[in-house]
Design a protein around this motif. Structure first.
Motif, PDB file in Angstrom:
ATOM      1  N   LEU A  20       1.344   7.943   4.584  1.00  0.00           N
ATOM      2  CA  LEU A  20       2.364   8.488   5.217  1.00  0.00           C
ATOM      3  C   LEU A  20       3.611   7.847   5.189  1.00  0.00           C
ATOM      4  CD1 LEU A  20       0.227  10.031   8.369  1.00  0.00           C
ATOM      5  CD2 LEU A  20       1.168  11.325   6.323  1.00  0.00           C
ATOM      6  N   ASN A  21       3.678   6.502   4.769  1.00  0.00           N
ATOM      7  CA  ASN A  21       4.679   5.553   5.084  1.00  0.00           C
ATOM      8  C   ASN A  21       4.841   4.962   3.654  1.00  0.00           C
ATOM      9  OD1 ASN A  21       5.609   5.384   7.971  1.00  0.00           O
ATOM     10  ND2 ASN A  21       3.300   5.375   7.634  1.00  0.00           N
ATOM     11  N   PRO A  22       5.250   5.740   2.467  1.00  0.00           N
ATOM     12  CA  PRO A  22       5.221   5.185   1.140  1.00  0.00           C
ATOM     13  C   PRO A  22       6.169   4.221   0.897  1.00  0.00           C
ATOM     14  CG  PRO A  22       6.295   7.506   1.214  1.00  0.00           C
ATOM     15  CD  PRO A  22       5.677   7.094   2.649  1.00  0.00           C
ATOM     16  N   SER A  23       7.206   3.968   1.811  1.00  0.00           N
ATOM     17  CA  SER A  23       7.950   2.740   1.462  1.00  0.00           C
ATOM     18  C   SER A  23       7.443   1.552   2.069  1.00  0.00           C
ATOM     19  CB  SER A  23       9.415   3.209   2.137  1.00  0.00           C
ATOM     20  OG  SER A  23       9.469   3.343   3.471  1.00  0.00           O
ATOM     21  N   VAL A  24       6.522   1.469   2.785  1.00  0.00           N
ATOM     22  CA  VAL A  24       6.024   0.394   3.369  1.00  0.00           C
ATOM     23  C   VAL A  24       5.200  -0.374   2.001  1.00  0.00           C
ATOM     24  CG1 VAL A  24       4.470  -0.732   4.835  1.00  0.00           C
ATOM     25  CG2 VAL A  24       5.924   0.930   5.686  1.00  0.00           C
ATOM     26  N   SER A  25       5.698  -1.407   1.633  1.00  0.00           N
ATOM     27  CA  SER A  25       4.938  -2.251   0.432  1.00  0.00           C
ATOM     28  C   SER A  25       3.825  -3.028   0.580  1.00  0.00           C
ATOM     29  CB  SER A  25       6.178  -2.880  -0.439  1.00  0.00           C
ATOM     30  OG  SER A  25       6.919  -3.904   0.347  1.00  0.00           O
TER      31      SER A  25
ATOM     32  N   ILE B   3      -1.411 -13.573   6.220  1.00  0.00           N
ATOM     33  CA  ILE B   3      -2.089 -12.956   4.990  1.00  0.00           C
ATOM     34  C   ILE B   3      -1.117 -11.932   4.485  1.00  0.00           C
ATOM     35  CG2 ILE B   3      -4.017 -12.053   3.962  1.00  0.00           C
ATOM     36  CD1 ILE B   3      -5.671 -13.434   5.965  1.00  0.00           C
ATOM     37  N   THR B   4      -0.618 -11.690   3.339  1.00  0.00           N
ATOM     38  CA  THR B   4      -0.098 -10.616   2.854  1.00  0.00           C
ATOM     39  C   THR B   4      -0.927  -9.716   2.440  1.00  0.00           C
ATOM     40  OG1 THR B   4       2.075 -11.961   2.663  1.00  0.00           O
ATOM     41  CG2 THR B   4       1.832  -9.793   1.308  1.00  0.00           C
ATOM     42  N   ILE B   5      -0.765  -8.228   2.675  1.00  0.00           N
ATOM     43  CA  ILE B   5      -1.738  -7.267   2.118  1.00  0.00           C
ATOM     44  C   ILE B   5      -0.953  -6.202   1.430  1.00  0.00           C
ATOM     45  CG2 ILE B   5      -3.535  -5.456   2.587  1.00  0.00           C
ATOM     46  CD1 ILE B   5      -4.502  -8.492   3.289  1.00  0.00           C
ATOM     47  N   ARG B   6      -1.226  -6.250   0.165  1.00  0.00           N
ATOM     48  CA  ARG B   6      -0.235  -5.081  -0.737  1.00  0.00           C
ATOM     49  C   ARG B   6      -1.012  -3.786  -0.366  1.00  0.00           C
ATOM     50  NH1 ARG B   6       1.798  -7.973  -6.399  1.00  0.00           N
ATOM     51  NH2 ARG B   6       1.943 -10.215  -5.754  1.00  0.00           N
ATOM     52  N   ARG B   7       0.070  -2.844  -0.738  1.00  0.00           N
ATOM     53  CA  ARG B   7      -0.641  -1.564  -0.195  1.00  0.00           C
ATOM     54  C   ARG B   7      -1.596  -1.131  -1.405  1.00  0.00           C
ATOM     55  NH1 ARG B   7       3.141   2.189   1.162  1.00  0.00           N
ATOM     56  NH2 ARG B   7       1.594   3.953   0.251  1.00  0.00           N
TER      57      ARG B   7
ATOM     58  N   ASP C 104      -5.754 -10.749  -2.763  1.00  0.00           N
ATOM     59  CA  ASP C 104      -4.913  -9.905  -3.526  1.00  0.00           C
ATOM     60  C   ASP C 104      -6.001  -9.137  -4.380  1.00  0.00           C
ATOM     61  OD1 ASP C 104      -2.811  -8.261  -4.481  1.00  0.00           O
ATOM     62  OD2 ASP C 104      -1.943 -10.038  -5.822  1.00  0.00           O
ATOM     63  N   ALA C 105      -6.666  -8.109  -3.750  1.00  0.00           N
ATOM     64  CA  ALA C 105      -8.007  -7.357  -4.630  1.00  0.00           C
ATOM     65  C   ALA C 105      -7.415  -6.121  -4.851  1.00  0.00           C
ATOM     66  CB  ALA C 105      -9.144  -7.461  -3.821  1.00  0.00           C
TER      67      ALA C 105
END
Length: 945
Positions: free
Chosen positions: A403-408, A384-388, A476-477
């Motif tokens: 703390l990790n803003p580049s993790v999409s 499953i892909t969880i968007r930030r 994708d909520a």
């Protein structure tokens, strides 16, 4: 097969015959049946053990030949099981009783891991060559199929009227038609039964589950001075099954797992789990640096979305772990699947004239079952892909993302237990109607014919099945402008009905989300069979050594199948199954002739010599014409000894499923040699048919001897060697075979594998092909002895002993482009032990009866293709199970005779050995070979009015 392999077989046979002599003398065993008063003795009984129980019927017909001449002993080996013997072996179902015969021990039933299409049916499997190569007959006539593959559910046959079962363990296509490559199992009914009998039984396992109820009512009566005779039988059976994990051996989590470097590629261990949780597990991030992405690995979610650390246990591979917080996927399937069944049968015959008899029969059966087969799951192959910006992200996880803003986005594994496991519900109805005649034309000529129509309707539902596109949208909520949590897709398509799905924590999804993301995949199947047949048999003329007899006939058969599915399945919308609609039919025109000719009689060293020859011409509308034949010799040099030999050509044309099936998906577990033997679970396989299939042709040789020494009355011994070579054998590569053969350079196997850009296995294709060859050979031993109790005591005691032993020397398959693989002696990933045996004893003393049997399964290799460097599990020990029954008969209690019995199966409560399968759902043992229920008690009563 090489010339060396062929030339080695006679030497092998000689060694086996020497071994047979000691085995038979040591293991003499029970021929339970006594000849009924006034009954004629089956001529085969004089030559074959335990063939001696018949009731008063018009004519004794020897299965294995269409020539029914009295005194003829077929050269084809026939094992005869009386109804009494079947009842004592397993007084539950016919199929379970038949499994006690070594040649049929691979027969399938509703046990665990029998697939989504094993909806409560039981299919016979001779010599483990597959149920499609075993021809199942009822009174010498075909029975309508209960599955897509054309196999017959034997539990729908009327057990209350069963007289005996004849098992022809050799090719019989020339006599009975196609599909008899492994042999024929003919169920013979007592259609002259007169009276009323009732049997009721109750069963329960020693653990208090597997509760079983059975009721059979059978009646028969003659009218019009017995010119009209009616018989009927009704049966009800219900088994509650055994839930997953209800046996200690099934709770161990025993399975194979990738081993550490420097050792075997696979090691066996307990408490093996798959990486993942029911509440969700983060395995990493994307978009950030390697360190940032890895910092999210090992976060799992408890109830309410609580963020918790995940334990990877004491040992971890890419997809599995030992101990820790992983999921024990061995608990996804019942140990025994529940089953409810009802069956009805009626037969009428009418003596129209002295020479002509008409008959008609009708049967109806219904089976219903619902069982667990899997769970909606997202593993490493479909994460499953969880968007930030997911609206359900728990506070603690959101803080880490900040703390990790580049993790999409994050990658999640999740086993969705909400709504329960993915169940399969199968409801099957089968009805069959037959009308025919028997005529005596005089001068020994007999004519018979019949018309049969049968139909099976089956509905298969895969319940609580994830709709993948809906699930992808639902997880994708996001929040809309009003702050409400909605699906991202709803922002641009407000009427799409999407309901947001909270994946963080078990139990977090709403009822609306579950309803939106789950559905039922439905298949409605209908199989029909129409048969018209006519047969003529009698004596041609008197030869120098006896009458020259013949049988000839013709048959027309039409098989049809129509499968329809729901719209979502048709579009491939579900996570599992996705059956596709298909329809197909073929018709068959056949004609045969068979001759029996005595060559010598009553001469020195030639008391009898007979030749039996048959030929059949078959024309399939799908695959064309083929000719099958049989040549047999029966030689009796002296009174006590008979030799028999048969050479035959047999065929099996592809069935409707093999020809016409369209894409259906399932999942498997494979070890990928292209990726350092990583063990992968949840690999999707798409199955389809192959319209280009050609019939398979089998060359069968049987050579044997029967010894009935006059010096030891009541003793009968037989030994038969068989060799079956199937050319163009039809088969489908398993997932593991496909990957292994591709790795060895087979281009056909490589065309069936699907990989992503990084070379990771993502899917497999499977469809039947004409394999190069399938070869099997071995020896069958049989011994029976009626102990002369009268010579020792005047108590009226009666003791019968019987042994049936099967030795499989070779079972090898060759796939185009790959070397031959011999599975004989393999008892782990397949059910092919070299040795199987059944030793039985039956003791009568007045109204008391005691019965005991030992079922022996030889030990062997886990996987013949893997040495110690590939897997540490190399050998599995032999197993022996003890069963018994004691009964007491009260004669004429009121208007009825009453018999009560206690039957105990697996008396010593022996657990199955560790032999994990290689399917999608790991199983700690080979369920097709070993007992998995534990000790099983059955009590019952039989009433004869």
């Amino acid at each position: 097969m090489s010339t060396n392999a062929v030339s080695a077989r006679p030497a092998r046979y000689a060694r086996l015959c020497l071994l047979a002599t000691s085995s038979l003398l040591a293991l003499a065993s029970p021929a339970f049946a006594q000849t009924a008063p006034g009954a004629a003795l089956d001529p085969q009984a004089a030559a074959d053990p335990a063939a001696d129980q018949v009731s008063e019927i018009d004519e004794i017909v020897v299965t294995g030949s269409r020539v029914g001449r009295s005194g003829f002993t077929t050269p084809t080996p026939v094992t005869v099981l009386s109804n009494e013997q079947l009842e004592k072996s397993a007084p539950s179902t016919i199929a379970e009783a038949m499994r006690s015969l070594p040649a049929l021990s691979a027969t399938t039933g509703p046990q665990r891991a029998s697939g989504t299409q094993g909806g409560g049916q039981a299919f016979l499997n001779l010599r483990n060559l597959g149920g499609v190569r075993t021809l199942t007959l009822l009174d010498g006539r075909r029975f309508v199929a209960a599955s897509q593959t054309g196999t017959v559910d034997v539990n729908l046959l009327p057990s209350g009227l069963m007289q005996r079962v004849d098992v022809v363990t050799g090719g019989a296509s020339a006599a009975y038609g196609s599909d008899a490559v492994a042999g024929v199992v003919n169920f013979v009914l007592d259609t002259k039964f007169d009276g009323l009998k009732v049997e009721a039984s109750y069963g329960v396992a020693g653990e208090g589950d597997n509760i079983e109820n059975r009721l059979i009512v059978t009646g028969g009566r003659g009218f019009l001075d017995d010119r009209l005779h009616l018989t009927g039988s009704a049966e009800y059976y219900d088994n509650a099954g055994i839930l997953e994990g209800e046996r200690e051996w099934a709770r161990r989590g025993s399975n194979l797992i990738n081993g550490p470097a420097g050792g075997p590629a696979l090691i066996s261990a307990s408490d093996v789990r798959v990486i993942g949780t029911y509440g969700g597990l983060i395995t990493g991030g994307t978009g950030g640096t390697a360190a940032q992405n890895a910092s999210f690995r090992g976060l799992q979610f408890g109830p309410g979305g609580t963020v918790l650390p995940y334990s990877f246990g004491s040992y971890t591979t890419a997809t599995q772990q030992i101990g820790g917080d992983g999921v024990d996927s061995s608990l996804f399937q019942e140990i025994n699947r529940p089953l409810e069944r009802s069956a009805f049968f009626g037969h009428a015959d009418f003596q129209l004239t002295e020479a002509v008899k008409l008959f008609a029969e009708a049967s109806y059966g219904r089976t219903a079952t619902q069982y667990s087969t899997s769970i909606n799951r997202h593993q490493t192959t479909n994460p499953i892909t969880i968007r930030r910006d997911n609206a359900y992200i728990p506070t603690a996880l959101r803080a880490q993302l900040d703390l990790n803003p580049s993790v999409s986005s994050l990658t999640m594994l999740r086993y969705s237990a909400e709504g329960g496991l993915t169940d399969v519900a199968v409801d099957t109805e089968t009805d069959r109607y037959v009308a025919g005649f028997n005529a005596d034309l005089g001068s020994g000529l007999k004519l018979d014919g019949y018309y049969q129509h049968g139909r099976t309707r089956q509905q298969t539902d895969i319940l609580n099945n994830e709709i993948t596109a809906n699930f992808t949208r639902a997880v994708d909520a996001v929040r809309n402008g009003a702050g409400q949590i909605v699906c991202r897709s709803t922002l641009t398509d407000p009427t799409n009905g999407c309901q947001p799905f909270n994946v963080f924590g078990e139990g977090s999804p709403s009822a609306a989300a579950l309803a939106y993301t789950r559905g039922t995949s439905t298949t409605d199947s209908e199989f029909t069979e129409d048969v018209v047949a006519i047969n003529l048999a009698g004596d041609l003329f008197e030869g120098w050594a006896g009458p020259i007899s013949f049988a000839t006939g013709a048959e027309y058969r039409k098989e049809q199948a129509v499968l329809t599915v729901d719209a979502l399945s048709r579009s491939g919308a579900f996570l599992f199954g996705n059956p596709q609609p298909w329809a197909g039919e073929y018709d068959v025109k056949e004609g045969y002739v068979e001759v029996v000719a005595p060559l010598l009689r009553d001469l020195p060293l030639a008391r009898e010599l007979e030749v039996n020859a048959a030929a059949r011409y078959t024309d399939y509308s799908t695959s064309g014409q083929v000719t099958t034949w049989k040549l047999g010799l029966s030689y009796t040099p002296v009174e006590d000894l008979r030799f028999r030999a048969t050479r035959s050509r047999d065929i099996r044309a592809p069935n409707l499923s093999e020809l016409f099936t369209t894409g259906r998906t399932n999942t498997v577990t494979v070890t990928d040699p292209f990726k350092n033997n990583v063990r992968l679970s949840g690999i999707f396989v798409t199955n389809s048919g192959n319209a280009s299939l050609q019939p398979e042709e089998a060359d069968t040789l049987t050579i044997g001897a029967v010894f009935t020494p006059a010096a030891v009355p009541g003793l009968s011994l037989s030994v038969d060697y068989y060799d079956i070579k199937i050319n163009d054998a039809i088969g489908t590569l398993t997932g593991q075979q496909t990957v292994d053969q591709c790795f060895s350079g087979n281009p056909l196997a490589c065309s069936l594998t699907q990989r992503d850009g990084a070379g990771n296995l993502t899917g497999l294709l499977a469809y039947p092909i004409n394999l190069s060859t399938l070869v099997t050979s071995g020896v069958d031993f049989e011994a029976s002895y009626r102990v002369p109790m009268d010579a020792w005591t005047d108590s009226g005691a009666n003791l019968n002993l019987r042994t049936v032993v099967a030795y499989v020397d070779e079972l090898a398959t060759t796939t185009p482009g790959s070397p031959s693989i011999d599975r004989a002696g393999e008892v782990g990933i397949s059910a092919n032990p070299h040795w199987r045996a059944n030793v039985q004893a039956n003791f009568d003393l007045g109204p008391w009866n005691a019965f005991a049997q030992v079922r022996y399964i030889g030990g062997g290799k886990y996987d013949n293709t893997k040495d110690a460097s590939a897997v540490d599990l190399q050998h599995i020990e032999s197993q022996a199970y003890l069963d018994g029954q004691v009964s007491y008969r009260f004669d004429q209690v009121g208007p009825a005779g009453v018999e009560v019995y206690l039957n105990v199966k697996n008396i010593l409560d022996k657990d199955p050995p560790y032999a994990p399968g290689d399917g999608s759902i790991p199983v700690a043992t080979n369920t097709g070979l070993y007992d998995t229920f534990g000790r099983m008690f059955r009590v019952g009563v039989r009433l004869d009015f």
